[in-house]
Design a protein around this motif. Structure first.
Motif, PDB file in Angstrom:
ATOM      1  N   ARG A  78       0.867  -1.174   0.000  1.00  0.00           N
ATOM      2  CA  ARG A  78       0.000   0.000   0.000  1.00  0.00           C
ATOM      3  C   ARG A  78       0.906   1.227   0.000  1.00  0.00           C
ATOM      4  NH1 ARG A  78      -5.474  -0.361   3.133  1.00  0.00           N
ATOM      5  NH2 ARG A  78      -6.154   0.073   0.984  1.00  0.00           N
ATOM      6  N   LEU A  79       0.844   2.005  -1.050  1.00  0.00           N
ATOM      7  CA  LEU A  79       1.702   3.176  -1.188  1.00  0.00           C
ATOM      8  C   LEU A  79       1.085   4.333  -0.404  1.00  0.00           C
ATOM      9  CD1 LEU A  79       2.493   2.873  -4.998  1.00  0.00           C
ATOM     10  CD2 LEU A  79       3.790   1.960  -3.050  1.00  0.00           C
ATOM     11  N   ARG A  85      -1.746   8.317   4.610  1.00  0.00           N
ATOM     12  CA  ARG A  85      -2.958   7.826   3.967  1.00  0.00           C
ATOM     13  C   ARG A  85      -2.562   6.981   2.760  1.00  0.00           C
ATOM     14  NH1 ARG A  85      -7.544  11.562   2.357  1.00  0.00           N
ATOM     15  NH2 ARG A  85      -5.950  12.754   1.212  1.00  0.00           N
ATOM     16  N   VAL A  86      -3.384   5.985   2.442  1.00  0.00           N
ATOM     17  CA  VAL A  86      -3.106   5.133   1.291  1.00  0.00           C
ATOM     18  C   VAL A  86      -3.451   5.891   0.015  1.00  0.00           C
ATOM     19  CG1 VAL A  86      -3.659   2.988   0.108  1.00  0.00           C
ATOM     20  CG2 VAL A  86      -3.503   3.026   2.607  1.00  0.00           C
ATOM     21  N   MET A  87      -2.467   6.018  -0.856  1.00  0.00           N
ATOM     22  CA  MET A  87      -2.672   6.668  -2.145  1.00  0.00           C
ATOM     23  C   MET A  87      -3.030   5.657  -3.222  1.00  0.00           C
ATOM     24  SD  MET A  87       0.467   9.437  -2.187  1.00  0.00           S
ATOM     25  CE  MET A  87      -0.374  10.510  -3.363  1.00  0.00           C
ATOM     26  N   LEU A  88      -2.277   4.556  -3.248  1.00  0.00           N
ATOM     27  CA  LEU A  88      -2.473   3.527  -4.273  1.00  0.00           C
ATOM     28  C   LEU A  88      -2.126   2.175  -3.674  1.00  0.00           C
ATOM     29  CD1 LEU A  88      -0.328   5.893  -5.767  1.00  0.00           C
ATOM     30  CD2 LEU A  88      -1.720   5.033  -7.654  1.00  0.00           C
ATOM     31  N   ASP A  89      -2.732   1.134  -4.221  1.00  0.00           N
ATOM     32  CA  ASP A  89      -2.392  -0.245  -3.879  1.00  0.00           C
ATOM     33  C   ASP A  89      -1.763  -0.910  -5.088  1.00  0.00           C
ATOM     34  OD1 ASP A  89      -3.450  -0.516  -1.181  1.00  0.00           O
ATOM     35  OD2 ASP A  89      -5.442  -0.374  -2.082  1.00  0.00           O
ATOM     36  N   ILE A  90      -0.625  -1.588  -4.872  1.00  0.00           N
ATOM     37  CA  ILE A  90      -0.061  -2.409  -5.953  1.00  0.00           C
ATOM     38  C   ILE A  90      -0.865  -3.699  -5.995  1.00  0.00           C
ATOM     39  CG2 ILE A  90       1.967  -3.581  -6.856  1.00  0.00           C
ATOM     40  CD1 ILE A  90       3.716  -1.557  -5.475  1.00  0.00           C
ATOM     41  N   LYS A 174       7.122  -7.546 -18.619  1.00  0.00           N
ATOM     42  CA  LYS A 174       6.836  -7.477 -17.188  1.00  0.00           C
ATOM     43  C   LYS A 174       6.096  -6.174 -16.887  1.00  0.00           C
ATOM     44  CE  LYS A 174       9.210 -11.220 -15.929  1.00  0.00           C
ATOM     45  NZ  LYS A 174       8.598 -12.403 -15.285  1.00  0.00           N
ATOM     46  N   TYR A 175       5.275  -6.190 -15.850  1.00  0.00           N
ATOM     47  CA  TYR A 175       4.516  -4.987 -15.526  1.00  0.00           C
ATOM     48  C   TYR A 175       4.233  -4.909 -14.029  1.00  0.00           C
ATOM     49  CZ  TYR A 175       0.596  -8.335 -15.598  1.00  0.00           C
ATOM     50  OH  TYR A 175      -0.229  -9.409 -15.372  1.00  0.00           O
ATOM     51  N   VAL A 176       3.877  -3.700 -13.613  1.00  0.00           N
ATOM     52  CA  VAL A 176       3.371  -3.465 -12.266  1.00  0.00           C
ATOM     53  C   VAL A 176       2.085  -2.662 -12.423  1.00  0.00           C
ATOM     54  CG1 VAL A 176       4.796  -1.373 -12.007  1.00  0.00           C
ATOM     55  CG2 VAL A 176       3.887  -2.528  -9.964  1.00  0.00           C
ATOM     56  N   GLU A 177       1.109  -2.983 -11.589  1.00  0.00           N
ATOM     57  CA  GLU A 177      -0.232  -2.411 -11.751  1.00  0.00           C
ATOM     58  C   GLU A 177      -0.705  -1.876 -10.402  1.00  0.00           C
ATOM     59  OE1 GLU A 177      -2.753  -4.529 -14.770  1.00  0.00           O
ATOM     60  OE2 GLU A 177      -3.936  -4.887 -12.956  1.00  0.00           O
ATOM     61  N   MET A 178      -1.285  -0.679 -10.417  1.00  0.00           N
ATOM     62  CA  MET A 178      -1.734  -0.027  -9.187  1.00  0.00           C
ATOM     63  C   MET A 178      -3.162   0.472  -9.306  1.00  0.00           C
ATOM     64  SD  MET A 178       1.834   1.962  -8.699  1.00  0.00           S
ATOM     65  CE  MET A 178       2.263   1.496 -10.392  1.00  0.00           C
ATOM     66  N   LYS A 179      -3.899   0.386  -8.203  1.00  0.00           N
ATOM     67  CA  LYS A 179      -5.249   0.945  -8.138  1.00  0.00           C
ATOM     68  C   LYS A 179      -5.215   2.178  -7.247  1.00  0.00           C
ATOM     69  CE  LYS A 179     -10.112  -0.138  -7.327  1.00  0.00           C
ATOM     70  NZ  LYS A 179     -11.106  -1.199  -7.023  1.00  0.00           N
ATOM     71  N   ALA A 180      -5.704   3.296  -7.779  1.00  0.00           N
ATOM     72  CA  ALA A 180      -5.679   4.551  -7.037  1.00  0.00           C
ATOM     73  C   ALA A 180      -6.781   4.574  -5.983  1.00  0.00           C
ATOM     74  CB  ALA A 180      -5.837   5.725  -7.995  1.00  0.00           C
TER      75      ALA A 180
END
Length: 212
Positions: A78-79, A85-90, A174-180
């Protein structure tokens, strides 16, 4: 942690290829998911996050590392902001580990790490400064360049607490994905670094995809 996504690229509402040495700047809305795709492998995407509502709230490596108890970032991280506060989740990651300690390349650090003759070389901080200058409406300035994430970059922590810049562990596709979790300004410098092995001395494009 390796975790694949179930999102299909053809269903993305937004796609953009970012050339090596170029920047990407966009507001990702709360609830949207975005992906950074390493097209050719071992590229480093130096990334800053800010609250779109108040850019003085921004990604904090300290809060993120403290809360998760791990210096590396991957699926499940959790970024967090400097307000904790949580900004984004990987939510997905096929690389497995990303750096948030090594910082971004700059003309000054190129000089210190490598050689005085390297000072003129393009660096990530140059890309960020250009992005800020060309997008004044976002209200960002030089003082807002703080903690960043080096997606796909391999910076192991040594037993004595030091950092080393090693060969990348990513690969083509390869990739990384985040939900705002909040409206977030995403500022990426697609690293032009030619002096360390983070991208195999060969900067390459990345692709950004966004789903609603």
């Amino acid at each position: 942690m390796i975790k694949e996504s179930n999102l299909k690229p053809d269903a993305a509402q937004f796609r953009e290829t970012v050339a090596a040495g170029d920047y990407f700047l966009k507001v990702v809305k709360a609830g949207q998911t975005f992906r950074i795709l390493d097209l050719e492998g071992n590229q480093a995407a130096d990334t800053l996050f800010y609250s779109a509502e108040d850019p003085s709230e921004r990604y904090s490596a300290m809060d993120t590392i403290r809360e998760q108890g791990n210096a590396y970032l991957s699926a499940g991280t959790r970024l967090r902001s400097n307000h904790n506060r949580v900004m984004l989740d990987i939510v997905a990651d096929t690389c497995g580990r990303h750096d948030t300690l090594g910082g971004a390349c700059a003309t000054e650090s190129n000089t210190v790490r490598y050689d005085l003759e390297k000072r003129h070389m393009h660096a990530c901080r140059d890309s960020w400064m250009l992005a800020i200058a060309e997008n004044e409406e976002l209200g960002l300035s030089k003082r807002d360049i703080t903690h960043n994430i080096n997606f796909f970059m391999n910076v192991p922590i040594t037993p004595d607490g030091g950092l080393t810049f090693e060969d990348g562990i990513s690969a083509p596709g390869k990739y990384v994905e985040m939900k705002a979790q909040m409206d977030t300004i995403v500022l990426i410098s697609n690293c032009p670094q030619l002096n360390n092995p983070c991208n195999g001395y060969n900067p390459t494009p990345v692709e950004i995809l966004v789903w609603n």
